[in-house]
Design a protein around this motif. Structure first.
Motif, PDB file in Angstrom:
ATOM      1  N   MET A   1      -7.221 -11.833  -8.827  1.00 52.75           N
ATOM      2  CA  MET A   1      -7.896 -13.071  -8.274  1.00 52.75           C
ATOM      3  C   MET A   1      -7.846 -13.253  -6.676  1.00 52.75           C
ATOM      4  O   MET A   1      -9.142 -13.529  -6.179  1.00 52.75           O
ATOM      5  N   ARG A   2      -6.517 -13.005  -5.989  1.00 51.18           N
ATOM      6  CA  ARG A   2      -6.648 -13.181  -4.706  1.00 51.18           C
ATOM      7  C   ARG A   2      -7.466 -11.999  -4.123  1.00 51.18           C
ATOM      8  O   ARG A   2      -8.266 -12.216  -3.026  1.00 51.18           O
ATOM      9  N   LEU A   3      -7.358 -10.736  -4.487  1.00 48.03           N
ATOM     10  CA  LEU A   3      -8.125  -9.633  -3.950  1.00 48.03           C
ATOM     11  C   LEU A   3      -9.662  -9.818  -4.064  1.00 48.03           C
ATOM     12  O   LEU A   3     -10.158  -9.715  -2.996  1.00 48.03           O
ATOM     13  N   LEU A   4     -10.132 -10.294  -5.202  1.00 50.57           N
ATOM     14  CA  LEU A   4     -11.614 -10.500  -5.590  1.00 50.57           C
ATOM     15  C   LEU A   4     -11.919 -11.682  -4.812  1.00 50.57           C
ATOM     16  O   LEU A   4     -13.169 -11.670  -4.149  1.00 50.57           O
ATOM     17  N   ASN A   5     -10.994 -12.835  -4.494  1.00 45.44           N
ATOM     18  CA  ASN A   5     -11.616 -13.934  -3.653  1.00 45.44           C
ATOM     19  C   ASN A   5     -11.857 -13.503  -2.067  1.00 45.44           C
ATOM     20  O   ASN A   5     -12.432 -14.372  -1.322  1.00 45.44           O
TER      21      ASN A   5
ATOM     22  N   ARG B   1     -14.597   0.895   0.074  1.00 41.50           N
ATOM     23  CA  ARG B   1     -14.356   2.033  -0.691  1.00 41.50           C
ATOM     24  C   ARG B   1     -13.303   1.962  -1.425  1.00 41.50           C
ATOM     25  O   ARG B   1     -12.080   1.467  -1.103  1.00 41.50           O
ATOM     26  N   ILE B   2     -13.172   2.885  -2.592  1.00 37.71           N
ATOM     27  CA  ILE B   2     -12.027   2.762  -3.772  1.00 37.71           C
ATOM     28  C   ILE B   2     -11.513   4.090  -3.865  1.00 37.71           C
ATOM     29  O   ILE B   2     -12.328   5.100  -4.144  1.00 37.71           O
ATOM     30  N   PHE B   3     -10.188   3.953  -3.556  1.00 36.07           N
ATOM     31  CA  PHE B   3      -9.462   5.401  -3.552  1.00 36.07           C
ATOM     32  C   PHE B   3      -8.398   5.441  -4.698  1.00 36.07           C
ATOM     33  O   PHE B   3      -7.706   4.420  -4.895  1.00 36.07           O
ATOM     34  N   GLU B   4      -8.018   6.524  -5.225  1.00 31.47           N
ATOM     35  CA  GLU B   4      -7.052   6.606  -6.180  1.00 31.47           C
ATOM     36  C   GLU B   4      -6.018   7.808  -5.889  1.00 31.47           C
ATOM     37  O   GLU B   4      -6.446   8.720  -5.509  1.00 31.47           O
ATOM     38  N   TYR B   5      -4.796   7.135  -5.616  1.00 33.78           N
ATOM     39  CA  TYR B   5      -3.785   8.311  -5.110  1.00 33.78           C
ATOM     40  C   TYR B   5      -3.186   9.360  -6.128  1.00 33.78           C
ATOM     41  O   TYR B   5      -2.938  10.447  -5.596  1.00 33.78           O
ATOM     42  N   GLN B   6      -3.352   8.955  -7.337  1.00 28.19           N
ATOM     43  CA  GLN B   6      -2.894   9.666  -8.305  1.00 28.19           C
ATOM     44  C   GLN B   6      -3.971  10.986  -8.526  1.00 28.19           C
ATOM     45  O   GLN B   6      -3.512  12.180  -9.057  1.00 28.19           O
ATOM     46  N   ASN B   7      -5.064  10.728  -8.041  1.00 23.02           N
ATOM     47  CA  ASN B   7      -6.028  11.822  -8.056  1.00 23.02           C
ATOM     48  C   ASN B   7      -6.335  12.729  -6.754  1.00 23.02           C
ATOM     49  O   ASN B   7      -7.291  13.114  -6.420  1.00 23.02           O
TER      50      ASN B   7
ATOM     51  N   LEU C   1      -6.620  -1.897 -12.352  1.00 24.19           N
ATOM     52  CA  LEU C   1      -7.661  -2.964 -12.246  1.00 24.19           C
ATOM     53  C   LEU C   1      -7.788  -3.396 -13.416  1.00 24.19           C
ATOM     54  O   LEU C   1      -8.104  -4.655 -13.871  1.00 24.19           O
ATOM     55  N   GLY C   2      -7.892  -2.772 -14.721  1.00 26.19           N
ATOM     56  CA  GLY C   2      -7.822  -3.295 -16.119  1.00 26.19           C
ATOM     57  C   GLY C   2      -8.159  -1.999 -17.062  1.00 26.19           C
ATOM     58  O   GLY C   2      -8.779  -1.061 -16.775  1.00 26.19           O
TER      59      GLY C   2
ATOM     60  N   ASN D   1     -15.467  -2.419 -15.510  1.00 28.82           N
ATOM     61  CA  ASN D   1     -16.736  -1.978 -14.678  1.00 28.82           C
ATOM     62  C   ASN D   1     -17.446  -3.147 -14.051  1.00 28.82           C
ATOM     63  O   ASN D   1     -17.762  -2.648 -12.643  1.00 28.82           O
ATOM     64  N   HIS D   2     -17.424  -4.395 -14.262  1.00 24.91           N
ATOM     65  CA  HIS D   2     -17.807  -5.438 -13.439  1.00 24.91           C
ATOM     66  C   HIS D   2     -17.009  -5.621 -12.187  1.00 24.91           C
ATOM     67  O   HIS D   2     -17.634  -5.924 -11.131  1.00 24.91           O
ATOM     68  N   ILE D   3     -15.674  -5.360 -12.253  1.00 23.98           N
ATOM     69  CA  ILE D   3     -14.703  -5.500 -11.132  1.00 23.98           C
ATOM     70  C   ILE D   3     -15.200  -4.570  -9.968  1.00 23.98           C
ATOM     71  O   ILE D   3     -15.098  -4.716  -8.743  1.00 23.98           O
TER      72      ILE D   3
END
Length: 418
Positions: A64-68, A107-113, A87-88, A95-97
């Motif tokens: 919630m803090r992140l989205l706010n 930009r969104i990054f995934e360190y596992q990939n 995220l869920g 998908n909505h988030i």
């Protein structure tokens, strides 16, 4: 070097990797990945949810803090996490988030990939994302089913598949290698005598509140209380004893399910054909005759007083029609203050004293409800709704929201020094 944020969530699923069970490790790896992409992670932009299911969204303060912070303009350009399923694990919500974060220009990054950037620019990107989130939700459902299957097998074999029950002790059984194999119950005679005493009093026409008060006055050991509750007998705990079929040698498992179809924590009843019912005469505490007499007396009282077990009632202060119910605590025991009647006038009094007796709380004070309500409303208007007080409260709330999760800032400083 641009600013980035980190989100970490510890999974409640026991089948996940050790890395996913540690938010500290997730933060470490996400920060390291951010640096390789030319980002710096300020401590105030590390968001953490510890031991919360991926199907829960409303009860995740870190998320919630992140989205706010995304509104009106995100203070960071990148978001790093282990995998987008942090995220869920419910595909619609996730998908909505992701859309909210992407629309905010983050930009969104995934360190596992390998530090892969999640893109949502084309219809193909969105399709791949939907399929990926479907797979994450499917895995969550499979993990939940595996857990249920294991517990159901224990219940069918007569082993303990739940928590402790008043009147019994849980006894671990070890295998030849010294490892715990399973847990069984055995009768605890001192508590079993209390169970039989409760049934005898009910069969004799004694009410639940009177029984609770008598047991507390005698100092009789009570069932383990919920967190934050007083450890003593209440009418509700007496009722729980009277309706537990284990006391007549019948083990019932799987009456309820803890989550709904969306994965949210919401308890509901299961169909009776899904229950696991086994006979365990060695665990019987109450005879069939005493059980029948006790429940006949309960039914007689229900007919006489016109109430029905399981009828709906307000939950929490927000549903109460009385101003102070659920908001005020007893100054002696810390219990709830509830509405009652003083003659024909509505009043407030301590619930523990009223329902559990003087042995639990000696506060017998009864306050006129209208007088108390008016006094509190006048104080709120004078002291709380003052513009200066409101502004200061908002400033404090905003500063709290900007603070990083406990311990994360210190760990981040350590990583920077390394």
């Amino acid at each position: 070097m641009g600013a980035a944020a980190v989100y970490a969530r510890k999974s409640t699923d026991q089948a996940v990797s050790d890395e996913e069970k540690s938010v500290t490790r997730q933060v470490e790896l996400a920060v390291a990945c951010a640096r390789t992409h030319g980002f710096e992670v300020p401590p105030e932009h590390i968001y953490v949810d510890d031991a919360i299911s991926g199907a829960e969204f409303d009860r995740r303060p870190g998320l919630m803090r992140l989205l706010n912070t995304l509104r009106p303009q995100a203070p960071f350009a990148g978001l790093f996490m282990a995998d987008k399923d942090r995220l869920g694990r419910e595909q619609f919500e996730t998908n909505h988030i992701l859309k909210q974060i992407s629309v905010a220009g983050v930009r969104i990054f995934e360190y596992q990939n390998g530090g892969h950037e999640v893109r949502l620019e084309s219809p193909i990107d969105k399709l791949i994302m939907s399929v990926s989130n479907f797979a994450a939700e499917l895995e969550r459902a499979k993990a939940s089913q595996r857990t249920r299957d294991a517990l159901q097998l224990k219940a069918q074999r007569g082993y303990v598949a739940g928590g402790a029950v008043f009147g019994y002790r849980n006894v671990p059984v070890v295998d030849q290698g010294g490892q715990r194999s399973h847990v069984v119950r055995e009768i605890r005679e001192d508590e079993a005598a209390t169970v039989r005493h409760i049934f005898s009093m009910v069969a004799g026409g004694t009410g639940l509140r009177t029984i609770a008060r008598a047991l507390n006055a005698e100092g009789v050991r009570s069932p383990r209380a919920r967190a934050g509750r007083h450890h003593s007998w209440a009418p509700s705990s007496v009722r729980s004893v009277l309706f537990n079929s284990l006391y007549k040698g019948e083990v019932v498992w799987g009456r309820t399910k803890k989550r709904d179809a969306w994965g949210r924590r919401k308890e509901s009843d299961r169909p009776t054909n899904e229950w696991v019912i086994t006979t365990a005469e060695h665990l019987r505490i109450v005879s069939d005759d005493l059980w029948a007499k006790g429940h006949e007396a309960l039914q007689s009282r229900q007919k006489a007083y016109g109430f029905k077990r399981g009828s709906p009632r307000p939950v929490g202060a927000l549903d109460s029609k009385y101003l102070l119910t659920g908001m005020v605590e007893c100054g002696v025991c810390g219990g709830r203050i509830v509405q009652t009647w003083n003659g024909r006038k509505p009043a407030y009094r301590c619930w523990y004293n009223h329902s559990r007796g003087r042995a639990v709380c000696a506060n017998t004070l009864v306050v006129d409800m209208h007088l108390a309500d008016d006094t509190v409303l006048q104080a709120v208007t004078r002291d709380v709704l003052d513009p200066e007080v409101v502004r200061e409260a908002l400033d404090l709330a905003l500063r709290d929201l900007e603070q990083p999760a406990p311990g994360v800032a210190a760990r981040l400083d350590t990583l920077k020094n390394e």
